[in-house]
Every structure is written in C-alpha cells, then in structure tokens.
Scaffold this motif. Sequence first.
Motif, PDB file in Angstrom:
ATOM      1  N   THR A  81      -1.025 -15.719   9.086  1.00 50.90           N
ATOM      2  CA  THR A  81      -0.561 -14.556   8.325  1.00 50.90           C
ATOM      3  C   THR A  81      -1.753 -13.788   7.777  1.00 50.90           C
ATOM      4  O   THR A  81      -2.859 -14.310   7.665  1.00 50.90           O
ATOM      5  CB  THR A  81       0.343 -14.983   7.153  1.00 50.90           C
ATOM      6  OG1 THR A  81      -0.411 -15.795   6.268  1.00 50.90           O
ATOM      7  CG2 THR A  81       1.554 -15.739   7.635  1.00 50.90           C
ATOM      8  N   ASP A  82      -1.514 -12.547   7.425  1.00 50.79           N
ATOM      9  CA  ASP A  82      -2.570 -11.719   6.838  1.00 50.79           C
ATOM     10  C   ASP A  82      -2.354 -11.678   5.330  1.00 50.79           C
ATOM     11  O   ASP A  82      -1.657 -10.816   4.817  1.00 50.79           O
ATOM     12  CB  ASP A  82      -2.523 -10.305   7.423  1.00 50.79           C
ATOM     13  CG  ASP A  82      -3.582  -9.413   6.812  1.00 50.79           C
ATOM     14  OD1 ASP A  82      -4.648  -9.928   6.426  1.00 50.79           O
ATOM     15  OD2 ASP A  82      -3.328  -8.197   6.692  1.00 50.79           O
ATOM     16  N   THR A  84      -4.482 -11.164   2.626  1.00 47.26           N
ATOM     17  CA  THR A  84      -5.655 -10.698   1.901  1.00 47.26           C
ATOM     18  C   THR A  84      -5.234  -9.537   1.021  1.00 47.26           C
ATOM     19  O   THR A  84      -4.161  -8.962   1.191  1.00 47.26           O
ATOM     20  CB  THR A  84      -6.767 -10.237   2.858  1.00 47.26           C
ATOM     21  OG1 THR A  84      -6.259  -9.175   3.673  1.00 47.26           O
ATOM     22  CG2 THR A  84      -7.247 -11.381   3.736  1.00 47.26           C
ATOM     23  N   LYS A 164      -9.284 -13.488  -1.121  1.00 44.39           N
ATOM     24  CA  LYS A 164      -8.765 -14.222   0.032  1.00 44.39           C
ATOM     25  C   LYS A 164      -8.558 -15.686  -0.340  1.00 44.39           C
ATOM     26  O   LYS A 164      -9.315 -16.253  -1.127  1.00 44.39           O
ATOM     27  CB  LYS A 164      -9.745 -14.156   1.208  1.00 44.39           C
ATOM     28  CG  LYS A 164      -9.956 -12.757   1.732  1.00 44.39           C
ATOM     29  CD  LYS A 164     -10.966 -12.747   2.854  1.00 44.39           C
ATOM     30  CE  LYS A 164     -11.226 -11.305   3.294  1.00 44.39           C
ATOM     31  NZ  LYS A 164     -12.262 -11.229   4.298  1.00 44.39           N
TER      32      LYS A 164
END
Length: 170
Positions: A81-82, A84, A164
């Motif tokens: 998954t992204d 950030t 992150k």
Amino acid sequence: MKNLLFLLFLLPLLSNCQTEKASVSKYPAQVGDILFDKRTDDPDFKRCIPENKYAYQYYNDSKGFQYKGEKLAIIEKLAKTDLTADGKFNGYIVVRFLVNCEGKTGLFRVKQIDSEYHEVNQDNQLKDKLLSFTKSLDAWIPKEIEGKKIDYYQYINYKIVDGKVSEILP
C-alpha cells in the motif's frame, strides 16, 4: 461514666454515616477499557462478552500476537500500500481496538505520539490512512482462555520516520 465516654466517641461516627444513591461512574470498569462511542464506532460490531464484563489484553495468554501469518503478514500487506504523507512527522501512531470471539474488530482508537512521547495531533492524513489500513486487517485469530472464547484488546504501534512507516510494533 464508661458508657457516656463510649457514646461520645460513637456519636461522631454515627453522624457521618449517610446513605447516598449509587452513582454511575464515568470511568471504565478496568483501566484501558474502550467504551462504545456512537459518533465513531460501528453499531453492528458486537462484543461476545457483555459490555460490563472484562475484555482481556492481547498478552493475557502465552500466544501473544494472534494474526494469520503473524506480524510478517501485516508488514507484507503494508508494503503493498502507499501509506506515506506529505508531512515530516516523526514519532508513533498507535491504533488500539477490540477483537471479538469471532475474530472481527471494532472500537478503534488512535493516538499520535511524537519522538519525545508527547501526545500530538500533527499528521491527520497519515493517521487516517493507518486507521483505514488497520481496519482492513481481517485475519485476526480468536482467542480462548480456559476453553472459553473471549474478546481481547489489541494494538498496533506504527513507528513513523519522516512521514513514513519505518517499523510496526509490537
């Protein structure tokens, strides 16, 4: 004379005895209990143990963290998954929730803590993404203690470096 002295000592004690109506406490029965909040919680989520009963912590048995594929499966899912954010937040985002006896989750609570362990509210975008990600985890293993299925509290602590996720704890 003895009886008079005894009565003098007893009288203040009796005058302080009052009957009061039992009040309902605003505090939970156990430290750390998560109470249902109709503004944020899913009304369809059902606890297997009635509200006034104790829910266990994830560490109350020798099995500890109970997720199909263990923590590695969560790390692998997170990598796909992204998650950030634009911010440069450093610290922790802690998601705490209840797993019922069917392995379903609910009663989610989130806290952000900076690197000096002070509660903050800095990166709501990342906080919301991690909450959604945690809610999507659907392989929690129900627990039993002494042959009885139980509800238990679980938490995931996401360590954040420069906006992150750098590590998942515990």
